[in-house]
Design a protein around this motif. Structure first.
Motif, short mmCIF file in Angstrom:
data_model
loop_
_atom_site.label_atom_id
_atom_site.label_comp_id
_atom_site.label_asym_id
_atom_site.label_seq_id
_atom_site.Cartn_x
_atom_site.Cartn_y
_atom_site.Cartn_z
N VAL A 66 0.84 -1.19 0.00
CA VAL A 66 0.00 0.00 0.00
C VAL A 66 0.87 1.24 0.00
CG1 VAL A 66 -1.83 -1.21 1.26
CG2 VAL A 66 -0.22 0.23 2.52
N ARG A 67 0.24 2.35 -0.31
CA ARG A 67 0.92 3.65 -0.24
C ARG A 67 0.24 4.45 0.86
NH1 ARG A 67 -0.59 7.91 -3.46
NH2 ARG A 67 0.69 9.70 -3.02
N LEU A 68 0.99 4.85 1.88
CA LEU A 68 0.39 5.61 2.97
C LEU A 68 -0.20 6.90 2.40
CD1 LEU A 68 3.10 5.11 5.73
CD2 LEU A 68 1.04 3.77 5.30
N ALA A 69 -1.40 7.21 2.83
CA ALA A 69 -2.12 8.37 2.29
C ALA A 69 -3.00 8.98 3.36
CB ALA A 69 -2.97 7.95 1.08
N GLY A 70 -3.32 10.20 3.22
CA GLY A 70 -4.16 10.88 4.20
C GLY A 70 -5.22 11.68 3.50
N PRO A 71 -6.02 12.38 4.25
CA PRO A 71 -5.93 12.47 5.70
C PRO A 71 -6.42 11.18 6.36
CG PRO A 71 -7.87 13.63 4.94
CD PRO A 71 -7.13 13.16 3.71
N THR A 72 -5.96 10.95 7.58
CA THR A 72 -6.36 9.75 8.32
C THR A 72 -7.72 9.98 8.97
OG1 THR A 72 -4.07 9.21 8.75
CG2 THR A 72 -5.69 8.18 10.17
N ASN A 73 -8.59 8.99 8.80
CA ASN A 73 -9.93 9.03 9.38
C ASN A 73 -10.11 7.73 10.15
OD1 ASN A 73 -12.64 9.04 9.96
ND2 ASN A 73 -13.33 9.34 7.86
N PHE A 74 -10.16 7.80 11.48
CA PHE A 74 -10.29 6.61 12.32
C PHE A 74 -11.71 6.10 12.42
CE2 PHE A 74 -6.53 8.70 14.35
CZ PHE A 74 -5.60 7.75 13.96
N ALA A 75 -12.70 6.91 12.08
CA ALA A 75 -14.11 6.54 12.29
C ALA A 75 -14.48 5.19 11.67
CB ALA A 75 -15.03 7.65 11.79
N PRO A 76 -14.13 4.89 10.41
CA PRO A 76 -14.52 3.59 9.86
C PRO A 76 -13.91 2.41 10.63
CG PRO A 76 -13.96 5.09 8.09
CD PRO A 76 -13.54 5.76 9.37
N THR A 77 -12.70 2.54 11.11
CA THR A 77 -12.07 1.47 11.88
C THR A 77 -12.76 1.30 13.23
OG1 THR A 77 -9.97 1.90 10.78
CG2 THR A 77 -9.88 0.63 12.82
N ILE A 78 -13.08 2.40 13.88
CA ILE A 78 -13.79 2.35 15.16
C ILE A 78 -15.18 1.73 14.96
CG2 ILE A 78 -14.81 3.76 17.00
CD1 ILE A 78 -12.38 5.69 16.56
N GLN A 79 -15.85 2.10 13.88
CA GLN A 79 -17.17 1.52 13.59
C GLN A 79 -17.07 0.02 13.35
OE1 GLN A 79 -18.27 4.05 10.33
NE2 GLN A 79 -19.04 5.67 11.68
N GLN A 80 -16.05 -0.42 12.65
CA GLN A 80 -15.84 -1.85 12.39
C GLN A 80 -15.63 -2.60 13.70
OE1 GLN A 80 -15.78 -3.44 9.32
NE2 GLN A 80 -15.43 -5.40 10.30
N ALA A 81 -14.80 -2.05 14.58
CA ALA A 81 -14.54 -2.68 15.87
C ALA A 81 -15.79 -2.70 16.74
CB ALA A 81 -13.41 -1.95 16.59
N THR A 93 -13.66 -6.98 24.04
CA THR A 93 -13.06 -6.51 22.79
C THR A 93 -12.15 -5.34 23.12
OG1 THR A 93 -14.98 -7.17 21.50
CG2 THR A 93 -13.52 -5.54 20.51
N ILE A 94 -10.95 -5.37 22.59
CA ILE A 94 -9.99 -4.29 22.78
C ILE A 94 -9.63 -3.73 21.42
CG2 ILE A 94 -7.68 -3.67 23.59
CD1 ILE A 94 -7.96 -6.00 25.59
N LEU A 95 -9.79 -2.44 21.24
CA LEU A 95 -9.36 -1.77 20.01
C LEU A 95 -8.07 -1.03 20.32
CD1 LEU A 95 -9.71 -0.74 17.13
CD2 LEU A 95 -11.15 1.10 18.05
N LEU A 96 -7.02 -1.40 19.63
CA LEU A 96 -5.73 -0.75 19.80
C LEU A 96 -5.38 -0.08 18.48
CD1 LEU A 96 -3.11 -0.32 21.44
CD2 LEU A 96 -2.30 -2.50 20.49
N ILE A 97 -5.24 1.24 18.52
CA ILE A 97 -4.88 2.00 17.31
C ILE A 97 -3.46 2.51 17.49
CG2 ILE A 97 -5.35 4.04 15.92
CD1 ILE A 97 -8.31 3.74 16.66
N LEU A 98 -2.58 2.07 16.60
CA LEU A 98 -1.19 2.53 16.62
C LEU A 98 -0.94 3.35 15.37
CD1 LEU A 98 0.54 -0.80 17.70
CD2 LEU A 98 0.00 1.16 19.13
#
Length: 99
Positions: A66-81, A93-98
């Motif tokens: 992949v190619r890192l790209a932004g802007p970063t949006n955490f909402a879809p990942t939080i919704q998935q978790a 359930t533990i969501l760890l965002i690094l």
């Protein structure tokens, strides 16, 4: 990598099957033009990998594909978790965002 190993080793002690869903965010996937904000880090249909080494392997593979790209949006990942947690009655359930 050090953070994944440090935290992952502790959390794996509490995970009976050692299968961890792993997701990436803020990257342009092959064949796409825009940043994807929640994708399976291992590039497979099923986001689960086995243990800390599986997480590290998926992370390394993703960085090559992949190619890192932004802007970063955490909402879809939080919704998935959140959806996964709601479907796992009686389990923690533990969501760890690094970043």
């Amino acid at each position: 990598v050090r953070a994944i190993m440090s935290v992952g080793d502790i959390l794996m002690e509490y995970d009976t099957d050692k299968m961890v869903p792993t997701f990436g965010f803020g990257a342009q996937l092959p064949g796409t033009q825009h940043a994807n904000h929640c994708f399976h880090l291992n590039g497979q249909q099923d986001p689960h990998v086995h243990g800390v080494q599986g997480i590290l392997d998926a992370y390394g593979q993703a960085l090559q594909n992949v190619r890192l790209a932004g802007p970063t949006n955490f909402a879809p990942t939080i919704q998935q978790a959140t959806a996964a947690a709601r479907g796992s009655v009686g389990a923690y359930t533990i969501l760890l965002i690094l970043t």
